[in-house]
Design an enzyme around this catalytic site. Structure first.
Site, PDB file in Angstrom:
ATOM      1  N   ASP A  89      47.003  46.633  39.679  1.00 46.87           N
ATOM      2  CA  ASP A  89      46.028  46.131  38.714  1.00 46.87           C
ATOM      3  C   ASP A  89      46.844  45.514  37.582  1.00 46.87           C
ATOM      4  OD1 ASP A  89      44.203  45.671  36.699  1.00 46.87           O
ATOM      5  OD2 ASP A  89      43.177  47.598  36.924  1.00 46.87           O
ATOM      6  N   TYR A 189      33.716  31.789  30.451  1.00 46.47           N
ATOM      7  CA  TYR A 189      34.377  31.095  31.558  1.00 46.47           C
ATOM      8  C   TYR A 189      35.197  29.926  31.027  1.00 46.47           C
ATOM      9  CZ  TYR A 189      35.025  28.907  36.138  1.00 46.47           C
ATOM     10  OH  TYR A 189      35.568  28.379  37.274  1.00 46.47           O
ATOM     11  N   LYS A 193      39.242  29.698  31.736  1.00 42.07           N
ATOM     12  CA  LYS A 193      39.817  28.661  32.594  1.00 42.07           C
ATOM     13  C   LYS A 193      40.528  27.550  31.818  1.00 42.07           C
ATOM     14  CE  LYS A 193      38.757  30.751  36.280  1.00 42.07           C
ATOM     15  NZ  LYS A 193      39.831  31.388  37.062  1.00 42.07           N
TER      16      LYS A 193
END
Length: 318
Positions: A89, A189, A193
């Protein structure tokens, strides 16, 4: 971390290919672009540590049990490299340190680092305003898409910097040219990104003079396992999805972006790209490789050409 899966394979000095002897870490190699990148690096002869949270014994929050890091490692080895599956992780610095320490013990070097960490698509709700998005959900997206990348680079770069010529790839969705003037339809988002593009730019400044290259790289409209499932198609029948989404006509298989990273890693002059935002279609033209079907899709060129609202012929961008 649990016990890894490391298939038997010839040692580095018996392997062939332009990346024989190269040691790579693909963080987030369970599926999609990350898996394809790992496999293509292996096809070029590299040893590839494939990390992720879904194994044959444990499924991550993404919930896709059929795609595992062990499968990825086996595909790397079958392609001609050496695949090493290590559950990790990357939001846990201790797990990342243990991973990098292991690479150091086993090879004493790290030549390629690909931050392909994400897994946040299931959290994404388009057309939802920032303050109407559950805060915990939004912050989780930032953790998955930004914090995990920063943790991994911070811990892995000292090993990479022992030798000049390293390559760090920040995987994202969209180019600087496309993302810069556009809102990606969701506040979190958009940040998740766009940030890797800026990360590559900032890291290139920090890495100046070290001989290590940092770039941001995006695939186009990616026919990942999850995307194929979304459209109810397979890689063999993917064109049936065009009826649901016309821009799917310019879609590419994960092989294209995998070959893009392998081409960068094999380019002795790759430092010229440092700090830049690149796409799989752009690098396919530059290096002369194609997608698995022999085409050369340029999804971001196609989408930029749609700025006036008139879709160009998709075949002109394949």
């Amino acid at each position: 971390m649990t016990t890894d899966h490391r298939p038997d394979h010839p040692s580095d000095d018996r392997r062939e290919g332009p990346l024989a002897g190269v040691v790579a870490l693909v963080a987030g190699a369970t599926r999609g672009a990350g898996r394809a990148i790992a496999v293509q690096l292996g096809a070029a002869g590299a040893t590839v540590y494939a990390t992720g949270r879904t194994t044959r014994d444990k499924v991550s929050e993404v919930g896709r049990a059929t795609e595992t890091i062990e499968q990825t490692a086996e595909l790397v080895t079958a392609a001609g490299g050496e695949g090493v599956a290590v559950p990790a992780d990357h939001l846990d610095p201790d797990q990342v340190r243990a991973l990098v320490d292991r690479i150091d013990r086993e090879h004493g070097r790290l030549d390629v680092l690909v931050n392909s960490l994400w897994g946040g698509d299931r959290l994404l709700e388009f057309n939802t305003r920032m303050w109407d998005t559950d805060l915990d959900v939004g912050l989780r997206m930032l953790d998955l898409g930004i914090r995990s990348h920063a943790i991994t680079s911070s811990i892995a770069l000292p090993l990479m910097l022992r030798r000049p010529g390293g390559l760090l790839v920040e995987m994202t969705d969209g180019t600087a040219e496309y993302n810069g003037p556009r809102f990606r339809e969701n506040f979190y988002y958009d940040l998740a990104k766009t940030s890797p593009i800026r990360m590559a730019f900032a890291l290139a400044a920090d890495l100046k003079g070290t001989g290590t290259t940092a770039v941001a790289l995006t695939p186009g409209f990616l026919r990942s396992e999850e995307m194929l499932d979304h459209f109810g198609v397979t890689e063999e029948t993917w064109r049936d999805g065009i009826a649901q989404e016309p821009t799917f006509a310019i879609a590419e298989s994960p092989v294209l972006v995998g070959r893009a990273v392998a081409a960068l890693a094999a380019d002795p002059a790759r430092e010229r790209w440092s700090g830049q935002s690149l796409s799989s279609g752009q690098l396919a033209r530059e290096y002369g490789f194609t997608d698995a079907d022999g085409s050369r899709p340029d999804a971001w060129g196609y989408l930029l050409a749609m700025r006036d609202g008139t879709p160009p012929p998709a075949e002109d961008y394949r």
